[in-house]
Design a protein around this motif. Structure first.
Motif, short mmCIF file in Angstrom:
data_model
loop_
_atom_site.label_atom_id
_atom_site.label_comp_id
_atom_site.label_asym_id
_atom_site.label_seq_id
_atom_site.Cartn_x
_atom_site.Cartn_y
_atom_site.Cartn_z
N ARG A 184 20.09 -19.72 38.62
CA ARG A 184 19.26 -19.98 40.02
C ARG A 184 20.44 -21.07 40.52
O ARG A 184 19.97 -21.73 41.81
N ARG A 185 21.09 -21.71 39.74
CA ARG A 185 21.63 -23.15 39.99
C ARG A 185 22.34 -23.24 41.36
O ARG A 185 22.31 -24.18 41.89
N THR B 298 6.09 -28.50 52.42
CA THR B 298 5.04 -29.01 51.75
C THR B 298 5.40 -28.58 50.12
O THR B 298 6.17 -27.57 49.75
N LYS B 299 4.53 -29.22 49.13
CA LYS B 299 4.79 -29.03 47.81
C LYS B 299 4.21 -27.53 47.48
O LYS B 299 4.65 -26.85 46.81
N GLU B 300 3.14 -27.38 48.46
CA GLU B 300 2.41 -25.93 48.18
C GLU B 300 3.39 -24.90 48.65
O GLU B 300 3.51 -24.08 47.83
N GLU B 301 4.34 -25.06 49.60
CA GLU B 301 5.27 -23.92 50.08
C GLU B 301 6.30 -23.94 48.90
O GLU B 301 6.71 -22.98 48.63
N ILE B 302 6.63 -24.88 48.13
CA ILE B 302 7.66 -24.94 47.06
C ILE B 302 6.77 -24.04 46.02
O ILE B 302 7.45 -23.15 45.31
N ILE B 303 5.91 -24.30 45.39
CA ILE B 303 5.16 -23.62 44.53
C ILE B 303 4.81 -22.26 44.76
O ILE B 303 4.98 -21.34 43.93
N VAL B 304 4.24 -21.87 46.09
CA VAL B 304 4.16 -20.62 46.55
C VAL B 304 5.49 -19.75 46.55
O VAL B 304 5.37 -18.52 46.06
N GLU C 138 6.20 -16.66 44.15
CA GLU C 138 6.59 -14.95 44.76
C GLU C 138 7.99 -14.78 44.08
O GLU C 138 8.13 -13.64 44.03
N ASP C 139 9.06 -15.64 44.00
CA ASP C 139 10.19 -15.28 43.42
C ASP C 139 10.16 -14.64 42.07
O ASP C 139 10.68 -13.66 41.53
N LEU C 140 9.56 -15.64 41.20
CA LEU C 140 9.34 -15.34 39.68
C LEU C 140 8.64 -14.45 39.26
O LEU C 140 8.49 -13.82 38.34
N THR C 141 7.42 -14.05 40.21
CA THR C 141 6.60 -12.82 39.89
C THR C 141 7.03 -11.65 40.35
O THR C 141 6.30 -10.57 40.19
N LYS C 142 8.21 -11.43 41.50
CA LYS C 142 8.75 -10.40 41.88
C LYS C 142 8.71 -9.13 40.86
O LYS C 142 8.29 -7.92 41.42
N PRO C 143 9.40 -9.39 39.50
CA PRO C 143 9.50 -8.49 38.86
C PRO C 143 8.18 -7.81 38.16
O PRO C 143 7.98 -6.67 37.82
N ALA D 219 9.25 -9.78 31.85
CA ALA D 219 8.91 -10.52 33.35
C ALA D 219 8.16 -11.77 32.88
O ALA D 219 8.33 -12.83 33.62
N LEU D 220 7.31 -11.66 31.99
CA LEU D 220 6.83 -13.03 31.72
C LEU D 220 7.74 -14.03 31.11
O LEU D 220 7.46 -15.14 31.43
N ALA D 221 8.74 -13.66 30.23
CA ALA D 221 9.49 -14.41 29.56
C ALA D 221 10.28 -15.31 30.74
O ALA D 221 10.75 -16.35 30.93
N GLY D 222 10.76 -14.25 31.78
CA GLY D 222 11.63 -14.73 33.04
C GLY D 222 11.04 -15.81 33.72
O GLY D 222 11.58 -16.65 34.41
N ALA D 223 9.57 -15.71 33.98
CA ALA D 223 8.67 -16.67 34.58
C ALA D 223 7.95 -17.74 33.78
O ALA D 223 7.09 -18.33 34.31
N GLU D 224 8.59 -17.70 32.65
CA GLU D 224 7.60 -19.00 31.76
C GLU D 224 7.32 -20.22 32.25
O GLU D 224 6.30 -20.78 32.07
#
Length: 199
Positions: A12-13, A58-64, A68-73, A101-106
């Motif tokens: 992702r860098r 906002t911070k919420e936009e970042i976390i949302v 969305e990106d990391l839980t897409k799998p 999928a969980l490992a990728g979004a840990e």
């Protein structure tokens, strides 16, 4: 997707939006979501606040967006699982893919675990519950005895618990993931075989 935070970061860098997400998640983990400001995120990134605002207001936009990106799998897995026959092989494959999928979004799930009150207030909390229900529904057989349905749901929570409850028992993330996966697959296998034995 890589199984470690380092692997995820390497993939992702190059993308500014993703760098913002990664740095924000690091800061949220270090000092908590509430205590982290957009200014601090910009400073850690060595960009202006205006540059940060270009991507996120906002911070919420970042976390949302991270969610969305990391839980897409996981969302993709649920869609795939709905189209498959309800066989033991399918259920075992669903559990294997969910573990990956969980490992990728840990890093995200660690944030959610450590900031449960905040997550409940953000819209990702409800979305995550919906994803868990979707995963549960493709894993259980509604015709199976209740105890076997519970066994399947327990497999799902075994995968979650393995990320958090066993951190201090095994430093090797992949070794820990494989041990937890073995137990989860065994639970699904038992549930399937016992339910068939009662038919």
């Amino acid at each position: 997707m890589g199984g470690t935070m380092d692997g995820t970061k390497q993939q992702r860098r190059g993308n500014t939006r993703q760098r913002i997400q990664d740095v924000a998640l690091e800061l949220f983990a270090e000092q908590g979501y509430e205590k982290t400001s957009l200014r601090e995120i910009a400073e850690r990134l060595d960009v202006t606040k205006a540059a940060l605002y270009y991507h996120f207001k906002t911070k919420e936009e970042i976390i949302v967006s991270l969610f969305e990106d990391l839980t897409k799998p996981i969302e993709d897995l649920i869609e795939w699982g709905r189209e498959q026959p309800s066989t033991l092989e399918t259920k075992q494959e669903i559990v294997r893919r969910y573990s990956q999928a969980l490992a990728g979004a840990e890093p995200l799930f660690r944030f959610m675990q450590e900031n449960q009150a905040t997550v409940r207030e953000l819209r990702i909390g409800e979305t995550f519950k919906d994803r868990l229900r979707g995963f549960r529904d493709i894993l259980i057989d509604p015709e199976a005895p209740l105890v076997e349905q519970v066994r399947c749901v327990s497999a799902m929570f075994t995968l979650h618990a393995g990320m958090f409850a066993m951190q201090d028992l095994e430093d090797d993330l992949e070794k820990r993931r494989m041990a937890v996966l073995e137990v989860a697959v065994d639970l699904v296998t038992q549930a399937h075989e016992r339910a068939r034995g009662k038919d």
